[in-house]
Design a protein around this motif. Structure first.
Motif, PDB file in Angstrom:
ATOM      1  N   ILE A 142       7.906   6.511  -0.687  1.00 11.94           N
ATOM      2  CA  ILE A 142       8.045   6.314   0.756  1.00 11.94           C
ATOM      3  C   ILE A 142       8.928   5.102   1.038  1.00 11.94           C
ATOM      4  O   ILE A 142       9.796   5.131   1.923  1.00 11.94           O
ATOM      5  N   THR A 143       8.721   4.033   0.284  1.00 15.76           N
ATOM      6  CA  THR A 143       9.542   2.833   0.474  1.00 15.76           C
ATOM      7  C   THR A 143      11.016   3.129   0.209  1.00 15.76           C
ATOM      8  O   THR A 143      11.893   2.686   0.960  1.00 15.76           O
ATOM      9  N   GLY A 144      11.290   3.881  -0.856  1.00 15.57           N
ATOM     10  CA  GLY A 144      12.672   4.208  -1.168  1.00 15.57           C
ATOM     11  C   GLY A 144      13.336   5.038  -0.085  1.00 15.57           C
ATOM     12  O   GLY A 144      14.478   4.766   0.314  1.00 15.57           O
ATOM     13  N   VAL A 145      12.633   6.057   0.411  1.00 12.53           N
ATOM     14  CA  VAL A 145      13.198   6.895   1.483  1.00 12.53           C
ATOM     15  C   VAL A 145      13.403   6.073   2.750  1.00 12.53           C
ATOM     16  O   VAL A 145      14.431   6.197   3.448  1.00 12.53           O
ATOM     17  N   LEU A 146      12.434   5.208   3.066  1.00 11.34           N
ATOM     18  CA  LEU A 146      12.526   4.383   4.272  1.00 11.34           C
ATOM     19  C   LEU A 146      13.752   3.484   4.232  1.00 11.34           C
ATOM     20  O   LEU A 146      14.550   3.441   5.187  1.00 11.34           O
ATOM     21  N   PHE A 147      13.946   2.766   3.120  1.00 10.48           N
ATOM     22  CA  PHE A 147      15.072   1.848   3.056  1.00 10.48           C
ATOM     23  C   PHE A 147      16.381   2.571   2.787  1.00 10.48           C
ATOM     24  O   PHE A 147      17.458   2.000   3.019  1.00 10.48           O
TER      25      PHE A 147
ATOM     26  N   VAL B 222       0.832  -1.206   0.000  1.00 10.43           N
ATOM     27  CA  VAL B 222       0.000   0.000   0.000  1.00 10.43           C
ATOM     28  C   VAL B 222       0.865   1.255   0.000  1.00 10.43           C
ATOM     29  O   VAL B 222       0.478   2.296  -0.530  1.00 10.43           O
ATOM     30  N   LEU B 223       2.051   1.173   0.599  1.00 12.90           N
ATOM     31  CA  LEU B 223       2.944   2.331   0.618  1.00 12.90           C
ATOM     32  C   LEU B 223       3.403   2.675  -0.795  1.00 12.90           C
ATOM     33  O   LEU B 223       3.577   1.796  -1.633  1.00 12.90           O
ATOM     34  N   SER B 224       3.610   3.940  -1.043  1.00 11.52           N
ATOM     35  CA  SER B 224       4.114   4.358  -2.345  1.00 11.52           C
ATOM     36  C   SER B 224       5.580   3.984  -2.479  1.00 11.52           C
ATOM     37  O   SER B 224       6.299   3.793  -1.482  1.00 11.52           O
TER      38      SER B 224
ATOM     39  N   TRP C 174      10.265  -7.052  -0.222  1.00  6.04           N
ATOM     40  CA  TRP C 174       9.494  -6.509   0.905  1.00  6.04           C
ATOM     41  C   TRP C 174       8.298  -5.705   0.404  1.00  6.04           C
ATOM     42  O   TRP C 174       7.223  -5.743   0.999  1.00  6.04           O
ATOM     43  N   LYS C 175       8.472  -4.998  -0.701  1.00  6.51           N
ATOM     44  CA  LYS C 175       7.420  -4.112  -1.201  1.00  6.51           C
ATOM     45  C   LYS C 175       6.320  -4.875  -1.920  1.00  6.51           C
ATOM     46  O   LYS C 175       5.123  -4.576  -1.762  1.00  6.51           O
TER      47      LYS C 175
END
Length: 332
Positions: free
Chosen positions: A146-151, A141-143, A195-196
């Motif tokens: 956001i996933t890129g910044v998080l990891f 559900v995350l964009s 993970w995504k």
């Protein structure tokens, strides 16, 4: 002199009214025309949007691929097939093809089996399985941004969560420059992709598993089949259509991968995580070589199209034929 008229049941001249069969035929024709006009009226907005936002840009990209064009004004410097010839000798683009193939193989060999295993596990009667399903599906559900910044923060060299966790368990030597090391960047990127996206495929498999009749697995159990035999001989064949769709979506997604890579690495270090879509963006919007970027986009579209047509012809053929037979049998 008296004139006699032949009249119908309601007193009108019988010769002035058309036969009932002709009237019914005209009424059916009128209804068919009305249904077609209604269908066209509903489809026209989508057709206009598809033509303006998809079809025309695709045709223009194909046209621009034959020009040396910076992206401003109309293309005018015709170069023929030079852009496509350049692709065949460009080590970056050839590396893109290799990395695309690597992502496809890893997705089919690791990501999808992992998603299937989790789906089989969560299809059992477990306490709190709804919570587990939600947690595993939540990353999808995350964009991608956001996933890129998080990891990017998780795998930050030295200060990231990954290095701290490895240091806490005495594996400091395994930490390092995850996205900055050419030897590790693709493995780390694939870990983020798994993970995504694995939750999406897991939910597909769960939907397929829940459509398997319980009577079949119970009959196999009565016949003495073990868990692996029930899965291989009963569940897996019935899940095959869902698996085929999942494989198709995974391959197409790997070929078109862009946003997650761009946010995390921008194709670095030194092009070692670059994909075809990232190369197209780099040349089109960073280096202002829109003609060459158009050639990259045409090749990427051709790869997806050839794969989609071949997959439909040789893999999805049975599913499509079954759907067509069912529709015709229902008279719809």
């Amino acid at each position: 002199m008296t004139t006699t008229f032949l009249t119908g049941d309601r007193g009108g001249p019988a010769l002035d009214r058309p036969p009932p069969a002709a009237h019914a035929a005209r009424e059916r024709a009128r209804r068919r025309t009305l249904h077609r006009l209604t269908a066209v009226a509903f489809q026209l907005p989508a057709l206009v949007l598809f033509t303006g936002l998809v079809l025309l840009p695709m045709l223009f990209a194909l046209y621009a691929a034959f020009f040396r064009w910076g992206g401003f004004g109309m293309p005018s410097d015709y170069t023929g097939a030079d852009n496509f010839t350049r692709l065949l000798t460009d080590p970056v683009f050839l590396g893109d093809l290799w990395r695309c193939l690597l992502l496809v193989v890893l997705s089919l060999a690791l990501q999808l089996p992992f998603a299937l295993a989790m789906a089989v596990l969560l299809n059992q009667r477990l306490r709190g399985r709804a919570v587990y399903r939600m947690l595993f599906f939540a990353p999808y559900v995350l964009s991608e941004a956001i996933t890129g910044v998080l990891f990017g923060m998780v795998f930050a060299p030295g200060d990231g969560l990954a290095d701290h966790v490895l240091g806490a368990v005495g594996l400091d030597g395994l930490g390092g420059e995850w996205f900055a090391d050419p030897s590790w960047v693709m493995a780390t990127l694939f870990l983020v992709m798994t993970w995504k996206y694995f939750g999406f495929h897991m939910m597909l498999y769960l939907a397929g598993l829940q459509s398997v009749p319980a009577e079949l697995t119970e009959a196999a159990l009565i016949d003495g089949a073990g868990p692996w035999q029930r899965f291989r001989n009963v569940i897996l064949p019935l899940l095959a259509p869902t698996l085929r769709i999942s494989v198709f979506l995974s391959v197409i997604g790997s070929i078109q991968l862009f946003d997650l890579v761009w946010v995390v690495t921008q194709g670095g270090p030194d092009h070692h995580s670059e994909t075809m879509a990232v190369t197209m963006f780099q040349y089109g919007f960073k280096r202002y070589q829109a003609g060459y970027a158009s050639a990259v986009s045409v090749v990427m579209f051709a790869v997806c199209l050839v794969f989609a047509l071949a997959y439909q012809r040789f893999v999805l053929r049975r599913d499509l034929e079954g759907a067509t037979t069912t529709m015709r049998g229902d008279g719809t």
